[in-house]
Enzyme design. Structure first.
Site, short mmCIF file in Angstrom:
data_model
loop_
_atom_site.label_atom_id
_atom_site.label_comp_id
_atom_site.label_asym_id
_atom_site.label_seq_id
_atom_site.Cartn_x
_atom_site.Cartn_y
_atom_site.Cartn_z
N GLY A 79 50.29 -13.53 64.39
CA GLY A 79 51.15 -12.89 63.40
C GLY A 79 52.25 -12.08 64.07
O GLY A 79 52.25 -11.87 65.28
N GLY A 80 53.21 -11.64 63.27
CA GLY A 80 54.24 -10.75 63.76
C GLY A 80 55.38 -11.42 64.51
O GLY A 80 56.19 -10.74 65.15
N ASP B 138 55.68 -20.14 55.90
CA ASP B 138 54.83 -19.15 56.57
C ASP B 138 55.36 -18.87 57.96
O ASP B 138 55.48 -19.78 58.78
CB ASP B 138 53.40 -19.70 56.64
CG ASP B 138 52.43 -18.73 57.31
OD1 ASP B 138 52.81 -17.60 57.62
OD2 ASP B 138 51.26 -19.14 57.50
N MET C 104 44.01 -24.35 60.63
CA MET C 104 44.65 -24.65 61.93
C MET C 104 43.53 -25.06 62.87
O MET C 104 43.09 -24.28 63.72
CB MET C 104 45.42 -23.43 62.43
CG MET C 104 46.69 -23.17 61.64
SD MET C 104 47.53 -21.64 62.11
CE MET C 104 46.84 -20.54 60.87
N SER D 296 52.71 -9.48 58.40
CA SER D 296 53.07 -8.18 58.94
C SER D 296 54.11 -7.46 58.07
O SER D 296 54.12 -6.23 58.00
CB SER D 296 53.60 -8.31 60.37
OG SER D 296 54.70 -9.21 60.43
N GLY E 226 49.54 -19.37 65.40
CA GLY E 226 48.56 -18.80 66.33
C GLY E 226 48.50 -17.29 66.30
O GLY E 226 47.44 -16.70 66.48
#
Length: 233
Positions: free
Chosen positions: A155-156, A186, A79, A209, A153
């Site tokens: 997670g979670g 993803d 990224m 996560s 950018g």
């Protein structure tokens, strides 16, 4: 690991790729070895430059360190605003798959060839708001399509529901052009939506996560594997 061992046929059980973005970086080697022992297929590594996405994560030294503690394919997701400048370093560090964003590459075909010339699998990533049609001219040249089902950018995040239709469209495009590429997803992948994601056409599932945030990581991977095996497509 020889690159040819990474690709699977469409009839194979979907692959599970834990994302280290959600792992404890203070015990990263242990975390990676745990998911490998639990049956993970790939290790997904998110590389963020703080410019293309609003976060800063890891670089080639981390990939090199991971290569020393696992035999699993390292699926490195770049990224980055200028991925071409770092491709040789990530290949040298031990990346098996390098995925770049269509939004970041002015000359996407050239970047893909640059990766493949180094005996590394090449993938192309689409952000949630990027149309599937941007793949039309590159599908025949790539090994992986990565669909972001959250805005990259952090997670979670929660899975964006409209991603399912996008996955279906891309799967149909791949079928029409006889592409053997893998279709990876993803973002917000968990036990509750894994079946619908696979049914839409995905055959690589990145989970961060949902795996590293669980109380029993091996059991979570086992349940994901069971769920993926029972989907009728």
């Amino acid at each position: 690991m020889p690159a040819e061992k990474i690709i699977m046929t469409k009839s194979t059980t979907p692959l599970i790729a834990p994302s280290i973005l959600s792992a404890d970086f203070g015990r990263l080697a242990e975390a990676v070895q745990l998911v490998e022992a639990a049956g993970a297929d790939w290790i997904h590594v998110d590389v963020m430059d703080g410019h293309f996405v609003p976060n800063l994560t890891v670089g080639p030294p981390m990939v090199e360190a991971l290569r020393k503690v696992t035999s699993l394919p390292l699926d490195v997701h770049l990224m980055m605003t200028n991925p071409d400048a770092f491709i040789p370093e990530f290949v040298e560090a031990g990346a098996d798959i390098l995925t770049v964003h269509v939004e970041a590459c002015s000359h996407l075909h050239r970047t893909v060839q640059y990766i493949k010339e180094r005996n590394t699998k090449a993938g192309v990533t689409l952000n949630p708001a990027t149309s599937a049609t941007t793949l039309e001219e590159i599908l025949g040249a790539i090994d992986v399509v990565l669909v972001m089902s959250v805005n990259p950018g952090f997670g979670g995040q929660q899975f964006i529901p409209t991603s399912l239709e996008k996955i279906r469209r891309i799967r149909n495009m791949m079928t029409d052009c006889h592409s053997s590429a893998l279709l990876e997803v993803d973002g917000g992948v968990n036990l509750q939506n894994i079946a619908s994601i696979i049914k839409a056409g995905a055959n690589v599932l990145v989970a961060g996560s949902a795996i590293f945030g669980s109380d029993n990581i091996p059991e979570t991977i086992r349940q994901m594997r069971t769920a993926s095996q029972t989907v009728i497509i």
